[in-house]
Design a protein around this motif. Structure first.
Motif, PDB file in Angstrom:
ATOM      1  N   GLY A 244      97.068 -70.390  16.160  1.00  7.84           N
ATOM      2  CA  GLY A 244      98.056 -69.490  15.583  1.00  7.84           C
ATOM      3  C   GLY A 244      99.074 -70.191  14.711  1.00  7.84           C
ATOM      4  N   GLU A 245      98.699 -71.335  14.125  1.00 12.50           N
ATOM      5  CA  GLU A 245      99.602 -72.091  13.262  1.00 12.50           C
ATOM      6  C   GLU A 245      99.318 -71.726  11.802  1.00 12.50           C
ATOM      7  N   GLU A 246     100.110 -70.790  11.284  1.00 14.82           N
ATOM      8  CA  GLU A 246      99.894 -70.323   9.919  1.00 14.82           C
ATOM      9  C   GLU A 246     100.131 -71.429   8.891  1.00 14.82           C
ATOM     10  N   THR A 247     100.979 -72.400   9.240  1.00 16.71           N
ATOM     11  CA  THR A 247     101.242 -73.501   8.309  1.00 16.71           C
ATOM     12  C   THR A 247      99.972 -74.300   8.047  1.00 16.71           C
ATOM     13  N   LEU A 248      99.177 -74.547   9.093  1.00 15.83           N
ATOM     14  CA  LEU A 248      97.918 -75.270   8.906  1.00 15.83           C
ATOM     15  C   LEU A 248      96.920 -74.442   8.101  1.00 15.83           C
ATOM     16  N   VAL A 249      96.916 -73.137   8.327  1.00 16.53           N
ATOM     17  CA  VAL A 249      96.029 -72.259   7.551  1.00 16.53           C
ATOM     18  C   VAL A 249      96.425 -72.311   6.084  1.00 16.53           C
ATOM     19  N   LYS A 250      97.721 -72.258   5.819  1.00 16.17           N
ATOM     20  CA  LYS A 250      98.222 -72.338   4.440  1.00 16.17           C
ATOM     21  C   LYS A 250      97.848 -73.674   3.808  1.00 16.17           C
ATOM     22  N   LEU A 251      97.995 -74.763   4.581  1.00 19.10           N
ATOM     23  CA  LEU A 251      97.622 -76.086   4.080  1.00 19.10           C
ATOM     24  C   LEU A 251      96.141 -76.122   3.740  1.00 19.10           C
ATOM     25  N   SER A 252      95.323 -75.530   4.592  1.00 22.70           N
ATOM     26  CA  SER A 252      93.882 -75.499   4.349  1.00 22.70           C
ATOM     27  C   SER A 252      93.550 -74.756   3.062  1.00 22.70           C
ATOM     28  N   GLU A 253      94.272 -73.676   2.811  1.00 21.78           N
ATOM     29  CA  GLU A 253      94.005 -72.875   1.607  1.00 21.78           C
ATOM     30  C   GLU A 253      94.442 -73.578   0.334  1.00 21.78           C
ATOM     31  N   ASN A 254      95.491 -74.409   0.428  1.00 16.53           N
ATOM     32  CA  ASN A 254      96.054 -75.030  -0.776  1.00 16.53           C
ATOM     33  C   ASN A 254      95.593 -76.460  -1.006  1.00 16.53           C
ATOM     34  N   ILE A 255      94.812 -76.988  -0.090  1.00 13.72           N
ATOM     35  CA  ILE A 255      94.509 -78.414  -0.140  1.00 13.72           C
ATOM     36  C   ILE A 255      93.600 -78.776  -1.315  1.00 13.72           C
ATOM     37  N   GLU A 256      92.849 -77.816  -1.816  1.00  9.67           N
ATOM     38  CA  GLU A 256      91.949 -78.095  -2.932  1.00  9.67           C
ATOM     39  C   GLU A 256      92.666 -78.070  -4.277  1.00  9.67           C
TER      40      GLU A 256
END
Length: 738
Positions: A244-256
């Protein structure tokens, strides 16, 4: 007009107070930016070290492949069956001790695109040897439908430089593979490759000083972890969604979308350490990987000398700023108001300023706790700084930046082998000309399972302790806890082990339970920090044995990750801030043996430390709120009492005094502290105000009989009551925390 001026004066005062708090917060934000800036340098160093390591492996594999190309002819299958050909893969292992496995595959193309395995050999590095597995097309686990290498070759017609990560079916481990293709003929070609296990990759990353700021990790372009402290096989986004860590999800989406992630955009509760962290991620273009470091937001574990000075600087700034604000507000009041209004307004202004200052000082003391450090740590700091500055001058680097970073981030605890060896070398230099005894370094480790306070100074602990003695050194195995009143060591097992560099050792492990007396300092209660430490001695006192931490046994070494402490340990009334190893300089004034030249002077004694921070919320509920109620009741007595109520006022104050004394005695009994603790100043202030209230009532009653024009002290007492109380508390706060 006057009302407007009053509003302006109040507004200016409020703005100044808010600006000072903002300045303090921004100062802390500057600390965080400094931490992230230092982390950028560490990540760059780790990236350079990783690129060097992978570049070395690529060079080894490519050069071995070139030798295969020169030595193979059309009858390469026969050549492959010779010992010389199988040794091709072995030479890869021999040239780099970090590589865990090496292989050679001989392939033949038939019917156009079909590829068939002719033969293969795989060398695996064991702890004490290397083993070879010869494969054929029928039994090769490197080359079947479940093998990632098979999928890559069969689909793409050739191997990419690096394949990471995948599961090696032969050795049953997740590995990172580098392979090069050698074309022997139009239909015959082979692959030479090397494997790192993912645990080895993480060990390398963590050994490159990442433990000073957090922990490292490595991902491929699909966000699959190549190296992770928990050996997690999920992607970054999957972990974020699972916790439930939205920050990690956001990081995953922006990492590329970027070559570098801005750490301040990704502040979150770390799923591994359970501490607040930032994520610093950079792209390694030559490898196609992503290198990241979770930076823990816990800065107490840096240079203690810096923190002590920083605390004093912040407090001095606070004194000057709020002192100037107080003078400004008093001048405004004197200029704009009548004399009869001045006293109450000045009292209110002083009250507000003192409250702000007390809260600010307590906040600064929590943010920058007082930390003691030894002469050895000071000497080590000066020695290392001089060395770095000399190297900076020789390499034309910014010496000012080196000096600033060192002053800020020179950690006093042991977080890697280099730091431990720095201390040991400092001790060895002190032995020159005094003794010719050899010093022996023996790694030890601690894992604490339970912690229990039996009284204010006695702690019962249990857990495991282990020791690794180099093979061939005649050192008596065993561990001593010199501070323990009662100790029990139950020997569990021992084993012969071989390290990564083929060094041989004997491993011993014990289960322990011990009761230790600790000289805790309760002077700053309820805002106190305390270190619960375990002093560790070798059982062999006849030799100059120096114990050092077994860093390789811990995946996470940063203090905020609590290495060596079980996650389920709970200490009521305390929060565990972290754990770490350290050396303390000790002089024993004895040789402990018949060799009278072996006096241990300035000896680096190993400590395992558990840093405890008081849960002051509980103290606020049980101690400060009852005192506040007593003080408000005393103030209400002053407010409503009349001259003829002197006896009633004295009786009421006596009753309140009895309650305060009872609570005070109870505090001293529970704490069993020596000297005056911070919390006691609140009781002293309460006693003083209760006595003043009684004396005021008596004076008003007696003097009014003889002096008809006597106006009394009650009005003055009502005005100065709260400022006087807070002045006492403010002075006590400065004395305690400055």
């Amino acid at each position: 007009m006057k009302k407007n001026l009053v509003k302006i004066g109040v507004l200016v005062g409020v703005c100044l107070v808010v600006s000072h708090f903002s300045k303090t917060v921004l100062s802390e934000d500057g600390e965080r930016r400094s931490l992230i800036s230092y982390a950028d340098e560490v990540v760059a160093q780790i990236g350079d070290s990783l690129l060097f390591e992978t570049g070395l492996t690529q060079h080894i594999v490519d050069s071995v492949g070139a030798k295969v190309a020169l030595g193979c002819l059309e009858n390469s299958v026969d050549y492959f069956d010779t010992l010389l050909f199988r040794r091709v893969a072995l030479s890869v292992l021999e040239r780099n001790s970090r590589i865990d496995g090496a292989f050679i595959l001989l392939l033949k193309k038939k019917d156009g695109a079909n590829v068939r395995l002719e033969a293969a050999a795989y060398w695996e590095r064991k702890k004490d040897s290397v083993e070879v597995t010869n494969c054929t097309r029928d039994n090769c686990l490197l080359w079947n439908s479940e093998s990632l290498i098979w999928e890559t070759v069969s689909k793409d017609g050739g191997l990419s430089s690096w394949i990471a990560p995948h599961f090696n079916l032969l050795i049953k481990k997740r590995v990172v593979t580098y392979a090069c293709e050698i074309k022997l003929s139009d239909s015959l070609f082979c692959y030479v490759g090397a494997d790192y296990t993912v645990s080895k990759v993480y060990s390398m990353l963590n050994g490159w000083k990442a433990g000073r700021i957090g922990y490292p990790y490595l991902m491929n372009n699909s966000e699959e972890f190549i190296a992770h402290p928990n050996s997690d096989t999920r992607t970054l986004g999957e972990i974020g969604r699972a916790y439930g860590e939205e920050t990690l999800v956001k990081l995953s989406e922006n990492i590329e979308d970027t070559a570098r992630i801005n750490p301040t955009d990704y502040y979150h509760l770390n799923t591994v350490s359970k501490a607040m962290c930032w994520e610093n991620v950079v792209r390694l273009d030559s490898l196609g990987w992503l290198l990241g470091v979770s930076i823990t937001d816990q800065q107490v574990y840096s240079n203690p000398q810096y923190f002590n000075q920083q605390r004093k600087n912040c407090m001095q700034s606070s004194f000057a700023y709020l002192g100037g604000l107080l003078i400004f507000e008093i001048l405004v009041i004197l200029l704009l108001f009548r004399k009869e209004e001045v006293a109450s307004l000045v009292g209110g202004t002083v009250l507000i300023i003192f409250i702000v200052e007390i809260v600010l000082l307590c906040h600064i003391s929590i943010r920058y706790p007082s930390i003691d450090f030894s002469d050895m740590e000071i000497a080590k700091s000066a020695s290392q700084k001089s060395k770095l500055l000399r190297e900076g001058v020789e390499n034309n680097k910014d010496t000012q930046k080196i000096s600033t970073n060192f002053d800020r981030w020179n950690f006093s605890m042991l977080l890697d082998e280099d730091g431990a060896k720095d201390y040991v070398n400092l001790y060895r230099r002190g032995l020159v000309g005094k003794t010719d005894l050899q010093t022996f370094l023996v790694p030890v480790g601690v894992y604490v399972l339970t912690v229990k306070f039996t009284d204010s100074y006695t702690t019962t602990l249990s857990g495991y302790v282990w020791q690794i003695i180099p093979y061939g050194q005649n050192i008596q195995p065993g561990i001593l806890f010199p501070d323990a009143e009662n100790s029990n060591f139950d020997h569990k097992d021992s084993a012969f082990v071989v390290g990564g560099n083929h060094e041989k050792s004997i491993f011993y492990r014990w289960h322990f339970s011990t009761e230790i007396r600790e000289p805790f300092d309760y002077k700053r209660f309820p805002f106190d920090y305390n270190a619960l430490w375990i002093r560790i001695w070798p059982a062999d006192m006849d030799k100059n044995v120096i114990l050092i931490p077994d860093f390789k046994s811990y995946n996470l070494i940063h203090p905020s990750f609590k290495p060596g402490l079980d996650n389920d340990v709970i200490i009521p009334g305390w929060e565990i801030d972290g754990t770490y190893y350290s050396f303390k300089e000790k002089s024993y004034s004895t040789s402990f043996d018949s060799n009278q030249s072996n006096f241990k002077d300035g000896f680096p004694e190993l400590h395992y430390n558990i840093i405890l921070r008081r849960d002051y919320f509980d103290t606020i509920i049980t101690r400060i709120i009852p005192i506040a109620v007593l003080l408000f009741m005393t103030y209400s007595i002053l407010w409503i009492s009349k001259r003829e109520d002197a006896l009633d006022v004295a009786i009421a104050c006596a009753g309140l005094l009895f309650v305060a004394v009872f609570e005070h005695v109870n505090l001293r009994k529970n704490m069993d502290a020596t000297g005056v603790i911070y919390m006691e100043y609140y009781y002293f202030a309460t006693y003083m105000l209760l006595v003043l209230a009684s004396v005021n009532a008596i004076l008003d009653s007696r003097l009014s009989r003889y002096l008809p024009e006597y106006l009394g002290f009650s009005k003055l007492m009502v005005i100065v009551y709260w400022p006087l109380l807070l002045l006492i508390v403010l002075v006590a706060t400065i004395i305690t925390f400055y």
